[in-house]
Design a protein around this motif. Structure first.
Motif, PDB file in Angstrom:
ATOM      1  N   LEU A  60       0.857  -1.274   0.076  1.00 38.06           N
ATOM      2  CA  LEU A  60      -0.037   0.305   0.047  1.00 38.06           C
ATOM      3  C   LEU A  60       0.719   1.363  -0.016  1.00 38.06           C
ATOM      4  O   LEU A  60       0.229   2.148  -0.382  1.00 38.06           O
ATOM      5  CB  LEU A  60      -0.853   0.138   1.104  1.00 38.06           C
ATOM      6  CG  LEU A  60      -2.194  -1.006   0.872  1.00 38.06           C
ATOM      7  CD1 LEU A  60      -3.154  -1.002   2.020  1.00 38.06           C
ATOM      8  CD2 LEU A  60      -3.073  -0.398  -0.244  1.00 38.06           C
ATOM      9  N   ALA A  61       2.162   1.314   0.381  1.00 38.22           N
ATOM     10  CA  ALA A  61       2.800   2.787   0.419  1.00 38.22           C
ATOM     11  C   ALA A  61       3.927   2.429  -0.344  1.00 38.22           C
ATOM     12  O   ALA A  61       5.013   3.083  -0.149  1.00 38.22           O
ATOM     13  CB  ALA A  61       3.067   2.939   1.999  1.00 38.22           C
ATOM     14  N   LEU A  62       4.088   1.566  -1.171  1.00 40.85           N
ATOM     15  CA  LEU A  62       5.342   1.212  -1.983  1.00 40.85           C
ATOM     16  C   LEU A  62       5.384   1.610  -3.482  1.00 40.85           C
ATOM     17  O   LEU A  62       6.733   1.711  -4.031  1.00 40.85           O
ATOM     18  CB  LEU A  62       5.670  -0.342  -2.155  1.00 40.85           C
ATOM     19  CG  LEU A  62       5.883  -0.719  -0.625  1.00 40.85           C
ATOM     20  CD1 LEU A  62       5.716  -2.186  -0.415  1.00 40.85           C
ATOM     21  CD2 LEU A  62       6.986  -0.204   0.116  1.00 40.85           C
ATOM     22  N   LEU A  63       4.460   2.507  -4.036  1.00 40.79           N
ATOM     23  CA  LEU A  63       4.419   2.580  -5.298  1.00 40.79           C
ATOM     24  C   LEU A  63       5.290   3.902  -5.619  1.00 40.79           C
ATOM     25  O   LEU A  63       6.222   4.051  -6.566  1.00 40.79           O
ATOM     26  CB  LEU A  63       2.826   3.058  -5.885  1.00 40.79           C
ATOM     27  CG  LEU A  63       2.643   3.518  -7.110  1.00 40.79           C
ATOM     28  CD1 LEU A  63       3.293   2.603  -8.203  1.00 40.79           C
ATOM     29  CD2 LEU A  63       1.407   3.780  -7.510  1.00 40.79           C
ATOM     30  N   GLY A 123      -8.284  14.538  -0.122  1.00 38.43           N
ATOM     31  CA  GLY A 123      -7.471  14.565  -1.388  1.00 38.43           C
ATOM     32  C   GLY A 123      -8.191  13.772  -2.580  1.00 38.43           C
ATOM     33  O   GLY A 123      -7.165  13.455  -3.424  1.00 38.43           O
ATOM     34  N   GLU A 124      -9.317  13.452  -2.381  1.00 33.33           N
ATOM     35  CA  GLU A 124      -9.710  12.416  -3.417  1.00 33.33           C
ATOM     36  C   GLU A 124      -9.535  13.010  -4.942  1.00 33.33           C
ATOM     37  O   GLU A 124      -9.949  12.174  -5.841  1.00 33.33           O
ATOM     38  CB  GLU A 124     -11.235  11.924  -3.145  1.00 33.33           C
ATOM     39  CG  GLU A 124     -11.456  10.557  -3.673  1.00 33.33           C
ATOM     40  CD  GLU A 124     -12.695   9.765  -2.561  1.00 33.33           C
ATOM     41  OE1 GLU A 124     -12.610   9.816  -1.474  1.00 33.33           O
ATOM     42  OE2 GLU A 124     -13.346   9.359  -3.709  1.00 33.33           O
ATOM     43  N   ALA A 125      -9.680  14.074  -5.052  1.00 41.95           N
ATOM     44  CA  ALA A 125      -9.540  14.473  -6.549  1.00 41.95           C
ATOM     45  C   ALA A 125      -8.460  14.001  -7.254  1.00 41.95           C
ATOM     46  O   ALA A 125      -8.504  13.676  -8.445  1.00 41.95           O
ATOM     47  CB  ALA A 125      -9.263  16.075  -6.440  1.00 41.95           C
ATOM     48  N   VAL A 126      -7.575  13.532  -6.718  1.00 41.27           N
ATOM     49  CA  VAL A 126      -6.063  12.907  -7.296  1.00 41.27           C
ATOM     50  C   VAL A 126      -6.797  11.503  -7.837  1.00 41.27           C
ATOM     51  O   VAL A 126      -6.227  11.057  -8.974  1.00 41.27           O
ATOM     52  CB  VAL A 126      -5.141  12.761  -6.300  1.00 41.27           C
ATOM     53  CG1 VAL A 126      -5.043  11.643  -5.173  1.00 41.27           C
ATOM     54  CG2 VAL A 126      -3.851  12.759  -7.159  1.00 41.27           C
ATOM     55  N   LEU A 127      -7.697  10.936  -6.850  1.00 43.76           N
ATOM     56  CA  LEU A 127      -8.242   9.656  -7.370  1.00 43.76           C
ATOM     57  C   LEU A 127      -9.221   9.727  -8.510  1.00 43.76           C
ATOM     58  O   LEU A 127      -9.060   8.931  -9.626  1.00 43.76           O
ATOM     59  CB  LEU A 127      -8.812   8.932  -6.344  1.00 43.76           C
ATOM     60  CG  LEU A 127      -7.975   8.758  -5.160  1.00 43.76           C
ATOM     61  CD1 LEU A 127      -8.775   7.946  -4.065  1.00 43.76           C
ATOM     62  CD2 LEU A 127      -6.738   7.732  -5.212  1.00 43.76           C
ATOM     63  N   ASP A 167      -0.430   7.508  -1.177  1.00 40.59           N
ATOM     64  CA  ASP A 167       0.692   7.137  -2.064  1.00 40.59           C
ATOM     65  C   ASP A 167       0.360   7.568  -3.551  1.00 40.59           C
ATOM     66  O   ASP A 167       1.321   7.918  -4.275  1.00 40.59           O
ATOM     67  CB  ASP A 167       0.934   5.532  -2.008  1.00 40.59           C
ATOM     68  CG  ASP A 167       2.176   5.075  -2.510  1.00 40.59           C
ATOM     69  OD1 ASP A 167       3.182   5.677  -2.268  1.00 40.59           O
ATOM     70  OD2 ASP A 167       2.310   3.953  -2.849  1.00 40.59           O
ATOM     71  N   ILE A 168      -0.829   7.332  -4.020  1.00 42.78           N
ATOM     72  CA  ILE A 168      -1.162   7.912  -5.438  1.00 42.78           C
ATOM     73  C   ILE A 168      -0.881   9.538  -5.587  1.00 42.78           C
ATOM     74  O   ILE A 168      -0.265   9.836  -6.401  1.00 42.78           O
ATOM     75  CB  ILE A 168      -2.583   7.510  -5.666  1.00 42.78           C
ATOM     76  CG1 ILE A 168      -2.860   6.132  -5.848  1.00 42.78           C
ATOM     77  CG2 ILE A 168      -2.851   8.106  -6.812  1.00 42.78           C
ATOM     78  CD1 ILE A 168      -3.935   5.371  -5.867  1.00 42.78           C
ATOM     79  N   ALA A 169      -0.963  10.031  -4.428  1.00 49.15           N
ATOM     80  CA  ALA A 169      -1.109  11.697  -4.517  1.00 49.15           C
ATOM     81  C   ALA A 169       0.662  11.827  -4.493  1.00 49.15           C
ATOM     82  O   ALA A 169       1.076  12.811  -5.037  1.00 49.15           O
ATOM     83  CB  ALA A 169      -1.828  12.332  -3.251  1.00 49.15           C
ATOM     84  N   ILE A 216       3.108   9.378 -13.216  1.00 42.44           N
ATOM     85  CA  ILE A 216       1.660   9.292 -13.547  1.00 42.44           C
ATOM     86  C   ILE A 216       1.166   7.969 -13.012  1.00 42.44           C
ATOM     87  O   ILE A 216       1.110   6.946 -13.955  1.00 42.44           O
ATOM     88  CB  ILE A 216       1.401   9.657 -15.039  1.00 42.44           C
ATOM     89  CG1 ILE A 216       2.184  10.865 -15.306  1.00 42.44           C
ATOM     90  CG2 ILE A 216      -0.139  10.140 -15.279  1.00 42.44           C
ATOM     91  CD1 ILE A 216       2.420  11.070 -16.773  1.00 42.44           C
ATOM     92  N   PRO A 217       0.438   7.802 -12.114  1.00 41.08           N
ATOM     93  CA  PRO A 217       0.048   6.599 -11.614  1.00 41.08           C
ATOM     94  C   PRO A 217      -1.421   6.154 -12.520  1.00 41.08           C
ATOM     95  O   PRO A 217      -2.273   6.919 -12.686  1.00 41.08           O
ATOM     96  CB  PRO A 217      -0.471   6.576 -10.033  1.00 41.08           C
ATOM     97  CG  PRO A 217      -0.610   8.094 -10.024  1.00 41.08           C
ATOM     98  CD  PRO A 217       0.017   8.936 -11.046  1.00 41.08           C
ATOM     99  N   TYR A 218      -1.430   4.669 -12.472  1.00 39.36           N
ATOM    100  CA  TYR A 218      -2.497   4.147 -13.086  1.00 39.36           C
ATOM    101  C   TYR A 218      -2.828   2.770 -12.183  1.00 39.36           C
ATOM    102  O   TYR A 218      -2.224   1.868 -12.234  1.00 39.36           O
ATOM    103  CB  TYR A 218      -2.374   3.559 -14.647  1.00 39.36           C
ATOM    104  CG  TYR A 218      -2.274   4.650 -15.615  1.00 39.36           C
ATOM    105  CD1 TYR A 218      -3.456   5.147 -16.396  1.00 39.36           C
ATOM    106  CD2 TYR A 218      -0.899   5.336 -16.005  1.00 39.36           C
ATOM    107  CE1 TYR A 218      -3.391   6.002 -17.345  1.00 39.36           C
ATOM    108  CE2 TYR A 218      -0.832   6.435 -16.792  1.00 39.36           C
ATOM    109  CZ  TYR A 218      -1.916   6.635 -17.390  1.00 39.36           C
ATOM    110  OH  TYR A 218      -2.075   7.787 -18.315  1.00 39.36           O
TER     111      TYR A 218
END
Ligand code: SF4
Length: 478
Positions: free
Chosen positions: A273-276, A398-402, A305-307, A315-317
């Motif tokens: 969960l925190a490794l990307l 911060g869900e805008a990033v999702l 982590d995505i943020a 740029i995460p997918y």
């Protein structure tokens, strides 16, 4: 007709063959020798990179490094087997100039230089970059669990220890009762005396075990750790297919063009969960690009982590996992509630507006709850929506990033399939071809060194398949 005949062992050769004749131009040993020859081993962190002016001369670290690279490429992983190869394998003889270090020297070299293998791996990645082997547009990140040198019996969690202490208490109680009964018996037959002695020994053993487990539990409580491994203290119990085992979590970032590993690390984190951001961010840096796309599976779906990815040029997918109590109970998922950023509200399947009504802050994570009690009260879709009085939707601050990531995924639905085909190749090769389903060394630093060597060997094998040794040697000289 007879057979093709070889020479007898005592045959004298008029013109002795040189060892060089046995190492063809396509032999990977030639590349290993050139590659190591170009490295600044001192800068990479290898000890004894400069010979000492006093004392007995030791082996050149370059020779031992060549031996390790050759060994991992040829799946010879034990130091005893390597020592044997140095005395009978012509390629190794050519590589080491006939030197035959013993197995302790070989094992010590990896042990004392554990910190240098990651920089070495990165040097090879930079060489692959020079050879234009990376696409540098998309990396796939994934993790696998590799077994540690630690059995499940020698790994203890707090729950396991507490359970064992309870069992020990029950057993001691039971043995004491039986002992009392034996003591109260009027006639002491020989068999009864022997049984009492056995029970006394069992009680002593159980007390000793209870004491050990209590001490371990107290140690875990004091340190804040959740588990303790006795053989390899850094290893952790984690989910391994098909069951739970004790091991490490090996992470890789693979470039999509030629399926070469760009970045790798071994952790003892139980999940991904925190490794990307840290894995993909390091890969981006090594590839020397400003931004890079990274695709991963649902196991990496964590807002923070995505943020963080966006701050390190990644740029995460990541596909959104379908989880939560509503999904478990078969109610409308969150996807059925589109969010309107301009109005800051959700629209539910009954086309009602759900507005924010409360905030919850926990551990630096702020969640806002949205709902519309009045609309839910008389709603005909309620049996499909909630079992409570009203449905609520939680939104991370911060869900805008999702949301941005979901929009990106909608424009590239094929990218998730590319993840599978990109990362399965290295993991399949490492586990099957290289037979690296388990680590041979202990401790986080050592297993990282081991995995760096494995990753270099995988990349080297791929590069040889793609370019061939002569082309690689030629490219290195330009
Ligand atoms: S129960 Fe409430 S949230 Fe669900 S569909 Fe009906 S009005 Fe919308």
């Amino acid at each position: 007709m007879g057979y093709i005949e070889g020479l007898p062992g005592d045959q004298m050769l008029l013109l002795p063959a040189s060892v060089d004749d046995y190492v063809s131009a396509e032999n990977p040993a030639r590349f290993i020798a050139t590659f190591v020859g170009e490295l600044d081993l001192g800068e990479l962190g290898f000890g004894r990179a400069r010979p000492k002016s006093t004392a007995r001369p030791g082996y050149d670290p370059a020779d031992l490094l060549k031996l390790y690279l050759y060994a991992y490429l040829n799946r010879v992983l034990s130091s005893r087997c390597l020592a044997a190869e140095a005395g009978r394998n012509l390629e190794v003889m050519w590589l080491l100039g006939g030197l035959q270090p013993d197995f302790r020297t070989i094992a010590d070299f990896r042990r004392v230089n554990v910190g240098a293998f990651k920089p070495l791996f990165r040097s090879f990645v930079l060489l692959c970059r020079r050879l234009d082997l990376f696409g540098r547009e998309l990396v796939a990140v994934d993790g696998t669990r590799l077994k540690a040198v630690n059995s499940r019996r020698r790994n203890f969690t707090r729950q396991k220890l507490a359970r064992w202490i309870t069992i020990a208490d029950e057993r001691i109680e039971e043995y004491l009762t039986r002992l009392d009964r034996a003591d109260q018996a009027e006639t002491k037959a020989e068999g009864a005396i022997a049984r009492a002695a056995v029970l006394t020994a069992k009680i002593a053993r159980m007390r000793e075990r209870r004491l050990r487990h209590s001490a371990m539990l107290a140690e875990l409580m004091a340190s804040g750790e959740s588990q303790k491994s006795l053989t390899d203290p850094d290893a952790r119990g984690m989910a391994m297919h098909p069951k739970v085992g004790v091991g490490y979590n090996a992470q890789i970032a693979v470039d999509a063009r030629n399926k070469l590993i760009v970045e790798q690390q071994v952790t003892n984190a139980g999940n991904d969960l925190a490794l990307l951001a840290q894995t993909a961010g390091a890969a981006r840096e090594l590839l020397g690009v400003e931004r890079i796309a990274a695709v991963v599976d649902k196991g990496y779906y964590k807002g923070e982590d995505i943020a963080a990815c966006e701050t390190v040029g990644v740029i995460p997918y990541v596909a959104r996992p379908e989880r939560g109590p509503a999904i478990d109970q078969g109610y409308f998922g969150k996807d059925a509630f589109p969010y309107d950023a301009a109005q800051d509200c959700y629209t539910c399947p009954a086309r009602q507006r759900l507005d924010p009504f409360s905030r919850l802050e926990k551990g630096g994570h702020c969640t806002i709850r949205y709902g519309n009690r009045q609309a839910c009260r008389d709603c005909t879709l309620k049996p499909q929506c909630t079992s409570g009085t009203a449905r609520t939707i939680n939104r991370w601050e911060g869900e805008a990033v999702l949301d941005r990531m979901a929009d990106r995924l909608a424009t590239r639905p094929d990218i998730l399939d590319r993840r599978r085909e990109t990362v399965e190749h290295p993991f399949g090769s490492i586990k099957q071809w290289m037979n690296q389903g388990a680590f041979l060394t202990r401790g986080l630093a050592s297993v990282n060194a081991e995995f760096s060597l494995t990753s270099i060997a995988y990349n080297l094998r791929r590069a040889i398949t793609i370019l061939g040794i002569p082309a690689m040697l030629q490219a290195m000289q330009t």
